[in-house]
Design a protein around this motif. Structure first.
Motif, mmCIF file in Angstrom:
data_model
loop_
_atom_site.group_PDB
_atom_site.id
_atom_site.type_symbol
_atom_site.label_atom_id
_atom_site.label_comp_id
_atom_site.label_asym_id
_atom_site.label_seq_id
_atom_site.Cartn_x
_atom_site.Cartn_y
_atom_site.Cartn_z
ATOM 1 N N ILE A 1 -7.944 20.932 -6.877
ATOM 2 C CA ILE A 1 -7.407 19.836 -6.087
ATOM 3 C C ILE A 1 -7.971 20.017 -4.701
ATOM 4 C CG2 ILE A 1 -5.276 18.937 -5.098
ATOM 5 C CD1 ILE A 1 -3.995 20.216 -7.677
ATOM 6 N N ILE A 2 -8.818 19.100 -4.288
ATOM 7 C CA ILE A 2 -9.556 19.416 -3.066
ATOM 8 C C ILE A 2 -9.187 18.582 -1.847
ATOM 9 C CG2 ILE A 2 -11.589 20.301 -4.248
ATOM 10 C CD1 ILE A 2 -12.849 17.512 -3.420
ATOM 11 N N SER A 3 -8.457 17.529 -2.028
ATOM 12 C CA SER A 3 -8.368 16.687 -0.857
ATOM 13 C C SER A 3 -7.039 15.954 -0.743
ATOM 14 C CB SER A 3 -9.497 15.663 -0.914
ATOM 15 O OG SER A 3 -9.333 14.711 0.091
ATOM 16 N N ARG A 4 -6.536 15.871 0.458
ATOM 17 C CA ARG A 4 -5.398 15.000 0.673
ATOM 18 C C ARG A 4 -5.698 14.177 1.911
ATOM 19 N NH1 ARG A 4 -2.428 18.721 4.324
ATOM 20 N NH2 ARG A 4 -1.147 17.289 5.463
ATOM 21 N N ARG A 5 -5.280 12.963 1.935
ATOM 22 C CA ARG A 5 -5.681 12.112 3.038
ATOM 23 C C ARG A 5 -4.515 11.307 3.559
ATOM 24 N NH1 ARG A 5 -11.434 9.943 0.644
ATOM 25 N NH2 ARG A 5 -12.265 12.012 0.377
ATOM 26 N N ILE A 6 -4.658 10.940 4.790
ATOM 27 C CA ILE A 6 -3.660 10.095 5.417
ATOM 28 C C ILE A 6 -4.271 8.712 5.479
ATOM 29 C CG2 ILE A 6 -4.469 10.398 7.791
ATOM 30 C CD1 ILE A 6 -1.642 10.891 8.637
ATOM 31 N N GLN A 7 -3.558 7.711 5.051
ATOM 32 C CA GLN A 7 -4.143 6.372 5.073
ATOM 33 C C GLN A 7 -4.429 5.904 6.492
ATOM 34 O OE1 GLN A 7 -1.513 3.754 2.982
ATOM 35 N NE2 GLN A 7 -2.907 3.845 1.246
ATOM 36 N N PHE A 8 -3.536 6.231 7.412
ATOM 37 C CA PHE A 8 -3.682 5.764 8.783
ATOM 38 C C PHE A 8 -5.017 6.244 9.368
ATOM 39 C CE2 PHE A 8 -2.324 6.938 13.311
ATOM 40 C CZ PHE A 8 -2.650 5.697 13.821
ATOM 41 N N VAL A 9 -5.264 7.541 9.276
ATOM 42 C CA VAL A 9 -6.498 8.086 9.862
ATOM 43 C C VAL A 9 -7.729 7.544 9.132
ATOM 44 C CG1 VAL A 9 -7.734 10.199 10.480
ATOM 45 C CG2 VAL A 9 -5.254 10.153 10.590
ATOM 46 N N GLN A 10 -7.586 7.383 7.825
ATOM 47 C CA GLN A 10 -8.710 6.815 7.059
ATOM 48 C C GLN A 10 -9.076 5.430 7.553
ATOM 49 O OE1 GLN A 10 -7.136 7.199 3.023
ATOM 50 N NE2 GLN A 10 -9.225 7.730 2.424
ATOM 51 N N GLU A 11 -8.055 4.637 7.822
ATOM 52 C CA GLU A 11 -8.313 3.261 8.265
ATOM 53 C C GLU A 11 -8.908 3.271 9.678
ATOM 54 O OE1 GLU A 11 -8.657 0.749 6.629
ATOM 55 O OE2 GLU A 11 -8.008 -1.067 7.654
ATOM 56 N N LEU A 12 -8.443 4.193 10.510
ATOM 57 C CA LEU A 12 -9.046 4.308 11.849
ATOM 58 C C LEU A 12 -10.525 4.689 11.713
ATOM 59 C CD1 LEU A 12 -6.313 6.251 13.919
ATOM 60 C CD2 LEU A 12 -6.541 3.797 13.569
ATOM 61 N N GLN B 1 -3.898 -9.987 17.722
ATOM 62 C CA GLN B 1 -3.560 -10.489 16.386
ATOM 63 C C GLN B 1 -2.348 -9.731 15.869
ATOM 64 O OE1 GLN B 1 -6.716 -10.770 13.360
ATOM 65 N NE2 GLN B 1 -8.120 -10.154 14.967
ATOM 66 N N VAL B 2 -1.567 -10.419 15.030
ATOM 67 C CA VAL B 2 -0.520 -9.705 14.295
ATOM 68 C C VAL B 2 -1.200 -9.159 13.051
ATOM 69 C CG1 VAL B 2 1.654 -9.932 13.033
ATOM 70 C CG2 VAL B 2 1.288 -11.209 15.164
ATOM 71 N N ALA B 3 -1.281 -7.848 12.947
ATOM 72 C CA ALA B 3 -1.962 -7.245 11.787
ATOM 73 C C ALA B 3 -1.469 -5.820 11.592
ATOM 74 C CB ALA B 3 -3.471 -7.251 11.999
ATOM 75 N N ASP B 4 -1.629 -5.343 10.383
ATOM 76 C CA ASP B 4 -1.178 -4.001 10.018
ATOM 77 C C ASP B 4 -2.294 -2.979 10.255
ATOM 78 O OD1 ASP B 4 -0.154 -1.733 8.834
ATOM 79 O OD2 ASP B 4 0.584 -2.764 7.048
ATOM 80 N N ALA B 5 -1.938 -1.921 10.941
ATOM 81 C CA ALA B 5 -2.906 -0.855 11.238
ATOM 82 C C ALA B 5 -3.503 -0.242 9.974
ATOM 83 C CB ALA B 5 -2.209 0.233 12.041
ATOM 84 N N LEU B 6 -2.789 -0.363 8.863
ATOM 85 C CA LEU B 6 -3.291 0.242 7.625
ATOM 86 C C LEU B 6 -4.175 -0.723 6.836
ATOM 87 C CD1 LEU B 6 -0.154 2.195 6.375
ATOM 88 C CD2 LEU B 6 -1.940 2.888 7.958
ATOM 89 N N LYS B 7 -4.202 -1.962 7.274
ATOM 90 C CA LYS B 7 -5.087 -2.962 6.626
ATOM 91 C C LYS B 7 -5.669 -3.808 7.741
ATOM 92 C CE LYS B 7 -1.874 -3.628 2.932
ATOM 93 N NZ LYS B 7 -0.636 -4.319 3.142
ATOM 94 N N GLN B 8 -6.518 -3.225 8.515
ATOM 95 C CA GLN B 8 -6.983 -3.932 9.710
ATOM 96 C C GLN B 8 -7.950 -5.058 9.345
ATOM 97 O OE1 GLN B 8 -8.128 -1.260 12.925
ATOM 98 N NE2 GLN B 8 -6.782 0.308 12.116
ATOM 99 N N PRO B 9 -7.826 -6.189 10.020
ATOM 100 C CA PRO B 9 -8.665 -7.338 9.677
ATOM 101 C C PRO B 9 -10.059 -7.230 10.296
ATOM 102 C CG PRO B 9 -7.183 -7.907 11.458
ATOM 103 C CD PRO B 9 -6.878 -6.482 11.107
ATOM 104 N N PHE B 10 -10.651 -6.043 10.218
ATOM 105 C CA PHE B 10 -11.944 -5.812 10.855
ATOM 106 C C PHE B 10 -12.923 -5.198 9.853
ATOM 107 C CE2 PHE B 10 -8.664 -4.860 14.225
ATOM 108 C CZ PHE B 10 -8.725 -6.127 14.802
ATOM 109 N N SER B 11 -14.213 -5.400 10.150
ATOM 110 C CA SER B 11 -15.242 -4.838 9.261
ATOM 111 C C SER B 11 -15.368 -3.336 9.477
ATOM 112 C CB SER B 11 -16.612 -5.437 9.560
ATOM 113 O OG SER B 11 -16.498 -6.745 9.965
ATOM 114 N N ASP B 12 -16.010 -2.711 8.524
ATOM 115 C CA ASP B 12 -16.311 -1.272 8.666
ATOM 116 C C ASP B 12 -17.196 -1.084 9.905
ATOM 117 O OD1 ASP B 12 -15.149 -1.269 6.211
ATOM 118 O OD2 ASP B 12 -16.868 -0.440 5.126
ATOM 119 N N GLY B 13 -16.930 -0.020 10.629
ATOM 120 C CA GLY B 13 -17.841 0.384 11.706
ATOM 121 C C GLY B 13 -17.922 -0.566 12.886
#
Ligand code: SAH
Length: 363
Positions: free
Chosen positions: A221-232, A180-192
């Motif tokens: 300030i406790i947390s910083r996150r990367i969107q890419f890893v979060q989506e993975l 599929q053509v899709a963005d890794a940061l908004k993957q067209p898949f369900s959680d898990g």
């Protein structure tokens, strides 16, 4: 609030006007807001120095369009010369003879899986895999065959998705591998959804590695996150494995706040040619993975195992087939070819690191 400066932090902070320098009367609530904003700015500034280079700023849509065009244009010539895998090979650093490069690319897949400890036994091997940034599907088909798995593969390039689908049909794998053509940061898949989340040399293209999320607990300030890893992590199944093989810049030394200006300049040129946003270091990935609750996080530097790769790509670009293909492909691809020497320089200086990061989602 724009013209207020924080005089000192903590309970006895006082605020002064940055224009007149006179103390200002403010409520405790205002004071807390200014403190948080100022602290956030300071951390943001520090993080952007620590984990970014001064890459030419492109908006995410511009970046994604550039990536799609780059691969639309260059994938045909790459496939003709190098075949279905668009990633580094894994080479024996003690051998003078690099051997066959396509075999080295397969070795890269096998060695990465072994390093990450992906189970191979019938009961525990991955049955569902997502190939994030799949190229024309070399890894997707390899993993489908190896594990008898169902693989979903995504890329930004419509040409790659089409070509991947065609090769997969020719190889009789259409039932188990889907593109599929899709963005890794908004993957067209369900959680898990996936037992194995696989990203082979696509992480370097992912934007927002600088993006910082601030969670306030009191004033901390406790947390910083990367969107890419979060989506993975989102699409990984409970207990599922994530494996990222990617280009990073070197870790900073304890006293360093930033890479040197010369290093930043070199990375900027590479970003421009290959449509990359800001880089980060292997330690950044590890911190981010840990900060979002991933388990068994580890990283490795495999730069010494990939040394022959870029010189070999340069030689192939200068072959008759390579030169003809470059001329046919167009300027974006030629610019990419001209930047190959910069990659070699980056590795030689110890600035570019070929990194692996793996983690497991909690069960
Ligand atoms: N993993 C493949 C291809 C690596 S080339 C292989 O090893 O053969 C990098 C790939 O990442 C390209 O397919 C590109 O389209 C993809 N990519 C880059 N940014 C992406 C994004 N935001 N979403 C999805 N794919 C992306």
């Amino acid at each position: 609030m724009a013209n207020l400066s924080l005089y000192s932090t903590g309970s006895c902070s006082s605020l002064v006007s940055s224009s007149s320098g006179r103390p200002l009367k403010i409520t405790l609530q205002q004071k807390r807001r200014v403190y948080l904003r100022s602290a956030k700015n300071q951390v943001e500034r520090r993080l952007s120095v620590v984990c970014s280079v001064g890459a030419k700023e492109r908006t995410v849509p511009e970046l994604n369009e550039g990536i799609a065009n780059f691969y639309n244009e260059s994938s045909g010539i790459w496939e003709e010369v190098w075949g279905e895998h668009m990633h580094h090979g894994y080479y024996d650093p003690n051998s003078k003879d690099a051997g066959d490069h396509k075999e080295a690319q397969i070795r890269m897949i096998e060695e990465s899986l072994a390093w990450a400890g992906i189970p191979e036994d019938e009961e525990n091997k991955p049955r569902t895999v997502v190939d994030v940034g799949c190229g024309i599907g070399g890894s997707a088909r390899y993993l489908a065959r190896k594990y008898n798995a169902n693989v979903k593969a995504i890329t930004l390039s419509p040409i790659q998705a089409q070509r991947g689908t065609a090769i997969t049909a020719d190889q009789g794998l259409s039932k188990s591998v889907n593109f599929q053509v899709a963005d890794a940061l908004k993957q067209p898949f369900s959680d898990g959804e996936f037992d194995l989340v696989w990203s082979m040399e696509s992480g370097e293209h992912m934007p927002d590695k600088r993006k910082v999320l601030f969670l306030n607990i009191g004033s901390a300030i406790i947390s910083r996150r990367i969107q890419f890893v979060q989506e993975l992590a989102r699409v990984a199944a409970p207990d599922g494995r994530i494996l990222i093989v990617t280009w990073c810049h070197r870790d900073l030394k304890p006293a360093e706040l930033s890479l040197s200006p010369e290093e930043l300049e070199l990375l900027d040129k590479i970003c421009d040619a290959y449509y990359l946003p800001a880089w980060c270091s292997p330690s950044d990935y590890v911190r981010i993975a840990e900060s979002i609750g991933l388990k068994d996080v580890k990283s490795a530097d495999w730069s010494e195992y990939v040394t022959p790769f870029w010189p070999a790509v340069m030689v192939s670009a200068l072959s008759l087939k390579g030169l003809f293909g470059l001329a046919k492909a167009g300027w974006t691809t030629i610019k990419g070819a001209l930047a190959m020497g910069l990659m070699v320089q980056g590795y030689q200086r110890g600035l570019i690191k070929f990194a692996l990061i793996t983690a497991r989602k909690a069960s």
